[in-house]
Write a protein that holds these residues in place. Structure first.
Motif, short mmCIF file in Angstrom:
data_model
loop_
_atom_site.label_atom_id
_atom_site.label_comp_id
_atom_site.label_asym_id
_atom_site.label_seq_id
_atom_site.Cartn_x
_atom_site.Cartn_y
_atom_site.Cartn_z
N TYR A 9 39.95 31.61 87.85
CA TYR A 9 40.42 30.32 87.84
C TYR A 9 41.92 30.22 87.85
CZ TYR A 9 35.88 28.73 86.28
OH TYR A 9 34.18 28.42 86.15
N GLU A 12 44.17 31.83 85.19
CA GLU A 12 43.24 32.71 84.13
C GLU A 12 43.84 33.91 83.99
OE1 GLU A 12 38.59 33.57 83.43
OE2 GLU A 12 39.16 33.00 85.27
N ASP A 129 39.56 21.31 82.14
CA ASP A 129 38.66 22.45 82.62
C ASP A 129 37.35 22.40 82.73
OD1 ASP A 129 41.25 23.93 82.65
OD2 ASP A 129 40.69 25.27 80.88
N PHE A 133 35.54 22.45 86.26
CA PHE A 133 34.74 23.47 86.38
C PHE A 133 33.57 23.86 85.42
CE2 PHE A 133 39.46 24.74 86.42
CZ PHE A 133 39.39 24.78 88.13
N TYR A 137 38.58 28.37 79.91
CA TYR A 137 39.10 29.79 79.97
C TYR A 137 40.42 29.66 79.31
CZ TYR A 137 41.45 27.96 84.19
OH TYR A 137 42.34 27.25 84.92
N HIS A 139 44.21 30.26 79.38
CA HIS A 139 45.22 29.98 80.34
C HIS A 139 46.43 31.21 80.17
CE1 HIS A 139 44.02 25.96 82.17
NE2 HIS A 139 43.12 26.42 81.39
#
Length: 209
Positions: A9, A12, A129, A133, A137, A139
């Protein structure tokens, strides 16, 4: 090459990416995940400045270059900005070298820059997010040392009461899932006065650059 590896991502962290693989793979211990990703049972994987990236990229089969991966999913650009003369050495040690060599080149082992111990996240980023998605996750910008305010939402970051360990081993890969027991049940919220928040926002923006 692995039959499946998750697509990274935006921004990520390396830690987050291999945590997602650990979850999707069904591997019971990180020993098997290390063998999947690196082809060898390496002893340590540093979450910020990982080494053996070439082996990892070959096994994961990602459709981006090693340079793009290191620049966009590790803390290389942040740490190397303080070590311009050693930047090539840091990069090369991350590609093919050993973990301690990359850390030593960056000055991390000497304590010149202190790594954060807690997982950090932005409440607004979590919501965005999940909308984009279906999951959230870790960052990279949030995990940078000294970053306490999200540069995208101007909100003070929340800290998990779980700490990340630089010497990652079995069972230590965790994700900021909404249903993760204990992840944000008792988040650490830092209270800042207006002036401090303004200064920290500028620090976060400069760190993001």
């Amino acid at each position: 090459m692995l039959p499946y590896f998750p697509t990274p991502y935006p921004d990520e962290t390396f830690f987050s990416l291999i945590s997602r693989y650990q979850m999707f793979s069904g591997n019971q211990t990180f020993k098997y995940t290390k063998e999947d990703l690196f082809g060898i049972n390496i002893r340590k994987v540093n979450p910020e400045l990982p080494s053996s990236i070439k082996s990892f990229m070959d096994n994961a089969g990602l459709s981006i270059t090693i340079e793009d991966f290191i620049n966009n999913h590790t803390a290389y650009q942040y740490y190397s900005s303080f070590k311009l003369k050693e930047s090539n050495e840091i990069f090369e040690n991350m590609v093919d070298g050993k973990a301690h060599k990359a850390l030593s080149s960056a000055g991390v082992n000497l304590g010149a820059i202190k790594s954060e111990k807690e997982f950090k996240h932005c409440e607004d980023c979590i919501k965005e997010d999940i909308e984009k998605f279906g999951e959230t996750y870790w960052h990279r910008i949030h995990q940078i040392p000294g970053v306490l305010v999200c540069p995208n939402h101007n909100k003070v970051l929340i800290k998990s009461d779980k700490q990340r360990n630089e010497k990652v081993s079995d069972y230590e890969y965790i994700l900021p899932r909404a249903n993760e027991i204990g992840m944000f049940d008792n988040p650490i919220k830092v209270k800042l006065d207006t002036q401090s928040e303004k200064i920290l926002r500028r620090i976060s923006i400069e760190s993001q650059k």
